[in-house]
Design an enzyme around this catalytic site. Structure first.
Site, PDB file in Angstrom:
ATOM      1  N   ALA A  34      38.457  83.412  87.029  1.00 33.44           N
ATOM      2  CA  ALA A  34      39.747  83.788  86.207  1.00 33.44           C
ATOM      3  C   ALA A  34      40.717  83.195  86.521  1.00 33.44           C
ATOM      4  O   ALA A  34      41.027  82.613  87.680  1.00 33.44           O
ATOM      5  CB  ALA A  34      40.046  85.408  86.520  1.00 33.44           C
ATOM      6  N   GLY A  83      55.640  67.669  30.570  1.00 31.20           N
ATOM      7  CA  GLY A  83      54.657  68.735  30.024  1.00 31.20           C
ATOM      8  C   GLY A  83      53.171  68.192  30.105  1.00 31.20           C
ATOM      9  O   GLY A  83      52.741  67.015  30.265  1.00 31.20           O
ATOM     10  N   THR A  84      52.180  69.232  29.928  1.00 30.69           N
ATOM     11  CA  THR A  84      50.817  69.088  30.144  1.00 30.69           C
ATOM     12  C   THR A  84      50.217  67.765  28.867  1.00 30.69           C
ATOM     13  O   THR A  84      49.153  67.055  29.363  1.00 30.69           O
ATOM     14  CB  THR A  84      49.889  70.147  29.858  1.00 30.69           C
ATOM     15  N   GLU A 128      52.805  79.093  23.481  1.00 27.06           N
ATOM     16  CA  GLU A 128      53.296  79.324  24.785  1.00 27.06           C
ATOM     17  C   GLU A 128      54.102  80.702  24.914  1.00 27.06           C
ATOM     18  O   GLU A 128      54.788  81.043  23.843  1.00 27.06           O
ATOM     19  CB  GLU A 128      54.091  78.245  25.187  1.00 27.06           C
ATOM     20  N   ARG A 181      44.504  74.791  99.445  1.00 27.78           N
ATOM     21  CA  ARG A 181      45.610  75.571  99.213  1.00 27.78           C
ATOM     22  C   ARG A 181      46.224  75.787 100.813  1.00 27.78           C
ATOM     23  O   ARG A 181      45.438  75.547 101.735  1.00 27.78           O
ATOM     24  CB  ARG A 181      45.096  77.166  98.817  1.00 27.78           C
ATOM     25  N   ARG A 232      57.873  77.243  40.373  1.00 20.17           N
ATOM     26  CA  ARG A 232      57.792  78.687  40.710  1.00 20.17           C
ATOM     27  C   ARG A 232      57.221  78.911  41.973  1.00 20.17           C
ATOM     28  O   ARG A 232      57.323  80.146  42.380  1.00 20.17           O
ATOM     29  CB  ARG A 232      56.672  79.388  39.536  1.00 20.17           C
TER      30      ARG A 232
HETATM   31  C1  UD1 Z   1      49.573  76.007  31.069  1.00 23.89           C
HETATM   32  C2  UD1 Z   1      49.362  76.080  29.424  1.00 23.89           C
HETATM   33  C3  UD1 Z   1      49.240  77.494  29.000  1.00 23.89           C
HETATM   34  C4  UD1 Z   1      47.961  78.173  29.969  1.00 23.89           C
HETATM   35  C5  UD1 Z   1      48.293  78.083  31.261  1.00 23.89           C
HETATM   36  C6  UD1 Z   1      46.904  78.450  32.105  1.00 23.89           C
HETATM   37  C7  UD1 Z   1      50.406  74.179  28.434  1.00 23.89           C
HETATM   38  C8  UD1 Z   1      51.508  73.964  27.433  1.00 23.89           C
HETATM   39  N1  UD1 Z   1      50.547  75.595  28.847  1.00 23.89           N
HETATM   40  O1  UD1 Z   1      50.760  76.703  31.387  1.00 23.89           O
HETATM   41  O2  UD1 Z   1      49.103  77.780  27.850  1.00 23.89           O
HETATM   42  O3  UD1 Z   1      47.785  79.513  29.403  1.00 23.89           O
HETATM   43  O4  UD1 Z   1      48.381  76.629  31.513  1.00 23.89           O
HETATM   44  O5  UD1 Z   1      47.207  78.498  33.413  1.00 23.89           O
HETATM   45  O6  UD1 Z   1      49.465  73.513  28.569  1.00 23.89           O
HETATM   46  N2  UD1 Z   1      51.325  69.295  34.983  1.00 23.89           N
HETATM   47  C9  UD1 Z   1      51.405  67.855  35.091  1.00 23.89           C
HETATM   48  N3  UD1 Z   1      52.440  67.182  34.411  1.00 23.89           N
HETATM   49  C10 UD1 Z   1      53.490  67.926  33.668  1.00 23.89           C
HETATM   50  C11 UD1 Z   1      53.346  69.221  33.825  1.00 23.89           C
HETATM   51  C12 UD1 Z   1      52.227  70.044  34.231  1.00 23.89           C
HETATM   52  O7  UD1 Z   1      50.868  67.305  35.472  1.00 23.89           O
HETATM   53  O8  UD1 Z   1      54.472  67.321  33.153  1.00 23.89           O
HETATM   54  C13 UD1 Z   1      50.042  69.818  35.663  1.00 23.89           C
HETATM   55  C14 UD1 Z   1      50.360  70.768  36.646  1.00 23.89           C
HETATM   56  O9  UD1 Z   1      50.539  70.096  37.869  1.00 23.89           O
HETATM   57  C15 UD1 Z   1      49.423  71.963  36.682  1.00 23.89           C
HETATM   58  C16 UD1 Z   1      48.940  72.054  35.203  1.00 23.89           C
HETATM   59  O10 UD1 Z   1      49.141  70.628  34.706  1.00 23.89           O
HETATM   60  O11 UD1 Z   1      48.498  71.490  37.605  1.00 23.89           O
HETATM   61  C17 UD1 Z   1      49.530  72.989  34.193  1.00 23.89           C
HETATM   62  O12 UD1 Z   1      51.018  73.148  34.408  1.00 23.89           O
HETATM   63  P1  UD1 Z   1      51.772  74.325  34.184  1.00 23.89           P
HETATM   64  O13 UD1 Z   1      53.164  73.915  34.529  1.00 23.89           O
HETATM   65  O14 UD1 Z   1      51.270  75.185  35.614  1.00 23.89           O
HETATM   66  O15 UD1 Z   1      51.459  75.261  33.136  1.00 23.89           O
HETATM   67  P2  UD1 Z   1      51.299  76.607  32.684  1.00 23.89           P
HETATM   68  O16 UD1 Z   1      52.924  77.108  32.554  1.00 23.89           O
HETATM   69  O17 UD1 Z   1      50.777  77.314  33.688  1.00 23.89           O
HETATM   70 MG    MG Z   2      49.850  77.017  35.541  1.00 23.00          MG
END
Ligand code: UD1
Ligand code: MG
Length: 440
Positions: free
Chosen positions: A361, A81-82, A153, A421, A20
């Protein structure tokens, strides 16, 4: 360092692409007040005295790894994903017994006290926020006793669930004993086909762990997913930094127009006029005046000095006590001695200037020959006339005198006058002759 009763490890998730942000740069490397956002978070993490900090990053994100140093770095091969992102950190937690605090790398401004509350809780805990705009965040469904039921989510939420204001701040504290087992049970059956860390509370419940919800205060947005959220965080950082500088005794005539870096230091009774920018690495002592529209980076300014208006001081510049740099002067990698002056329209680079020297200057140091940089060494009590050109490497002895418009290519002895000069030529009446010839 105080040891904790229950040992703590911190995992920071920073492998995400940050789609994003629409950027080539990893999201966590975008800067706030002159420092990558992950730097802010690591500082907070360190203040909690953990046994270890592990930063999860993606292959090729060498800048993130460098920003994480000296902490350990784990690599998440594919960003799924996280919930998946924590897994590469597990080998670093193999023999670790205690609590694992999982933080999201895109949330630079976490409140240390709220994190302490999460860690203190004997079990699972999660951070919650009620931002003015919950857009994009996971919504929290809470039980009557205040514990967490589940997190939905936004992309998976019903219209009704989207009305919930309590949101997931994204940070969890998990007992190390169960973390591997619970992560293993997360499945990617959701709208984004990702492994959600937010599924962990439901899984933990089956093992008898209820999740404690710790709410944190937020002013406006939470977390950085877009450029406008980045700008919002910059605004918050600037407000705090200005506040801190003023608490330390600096006067800002119009604080909202002064931009500071995370490490800017400003002494007491120093006055900063409007529209001044401090890049990283600036230390300003007491009783200094920074006049309007000046730009400083990597600079040290000693007591009583005066800068600007419209001065540009670049890295490696040091102004000794009561030195004066005036309008439209650029300086780089230069020490300006006590009480010395460069008041108008000059470039002074890779130089040392002795105490009480006056640079006229339009003086320019020619420090670059297209390949290398060369030094100009100017002694004490030197007087340099206007529009002099000092071709480096060159040395001007103490007390020497440079005539205006000289091009100085050789060293000048102590107390000497140098005139380099063309001599002035006078032709009496020439102008009249010229004009009458032209009229014919
Ligand atoms: C996440 C939460 C959401 C919360 C929000 C708060 C989840 C599924 N969702 O969403 O509930 O309200 O944060 O800010 O946890 N990252 C990785 N590897 C991955 C994906 C992400 O290291 O595969 C890291 C990203 O670099 C980032 C962090 O995890 O620093 C959060 O990821 P992001 O995609 O921003 O999650 P949100 O959509 O913001
Ligand atoms: Mg985030």
């Amino acid at each position: 360092m105080n040891k904790r009763k229950v040992p703590l490890a911190i995992v920071i998730l920073a492998a995400g692409k940050g789609t994003r942000m629409k950027s080539e740069k990893p999201k966590v490397m975008h800067e706030i007040a002159g420092r990558p956002m992950i730097g802010w978070l690591i500082e907070t993490a360190e203040s909690l005295n953990p046994e270890k900090i592990i930063v999860v990053t993606a292959p090729g994100m060498d800048d993130v790894a460098a920003a994480a140093a000296p902490h350990q770095v784990a690599i998440q091969e594919t960003q799924r994903g996280t919930g998946d992102a924590v897994k590469p950190a597990l080998p670093f937690l193999k023999d670790f017994n205690g609590k694992v605090l999982i933080l999201l790398g895109d949330e630079p401004f976490l409140d240390k006290n709220v994190l302490e509350k999460m860690i203190e809780w004997n079990g699972m805990s999660v951070m919650a926020v009620r931002p003015l705009s919950p857009k994009g965040l996971g919504r929290m469904i809470v039980n009557e006793d205040g514990t967490l039921d589940s997190i939905v989510e936004e992309k998976d939420a019903s219209e009704e669930q989207k009305q919930i204001r309590l949101c997931n701040a994204g940070n969890f504290c998990v007992p190390a004993s169960h973390i591997a087992k619970w992560l293993d049970q997360i499945q990617a059956n959701n709208a984004q086909k990702e492994f959600y860390l937010t599924d962990i509370p439901k899984i933990a419940e089956k093992d008898g762990y209820l999740t404690y919800v710790v709410e944190t205060d937020v002013q406006w947005v939470w977390g950085i997913n877009t450029r406008s959220e980045l700008a919002e965080h910059e605004r918050m950082a600037q407000t705090r930094l200005r506040e801190k500088a003023m608490m330390n005794g600096a006067t800002f005539i119009d604080p909202n127009t002064v931009y500071l870096s995370f490490d800017t230091q400003i002494g007491a009774d120093t006055v900063v006029e409007p529209n001044v920018v401090f890049g990283p690495g600036v230390t300003v002592s007491d009783n200094v005046v920074i006049h309007a529209f000046s730009h400083l980076e990597g600079v040290r300014v000693e007591k009583g000095a005066s800068v600007g208006p419209f001065a540009r001081l670049r890295p490696g510049t040091r102004l000794e006590e009561n030195a004066k740099v005036g309008n439209f002067v650029e300086m780089k990698n230069t020490t300006l001695g006590a009480g010395a002056k460069v008041n108008h329209l000059s470039y002074i680079g890779d130089s040392t200037v002795g105490a009480k020297t006056n640079i006229g200057a339009g003086t320019i140091t020619c420090n670059y020959d297209g390949y290398d940089k060369h030094k100009t060494v100017i002694g004490e009590n030197v007087f340099i006339g206007s529009n002099a050109t000092l071709v480096a490497p060159v040395k001007l002895g103490d007390g020497s005198f440079v005539a205006a418009a000289s091009v100085v290519t050789h060293d000048v002895p102590k107390d000497a006058l140098i005139v380099a000069r063309a001599r002035q030529l006078i032709k009496e009446g020439w102008a009249n002759l010229y004009r009458s010839r032209k009229k014919k």
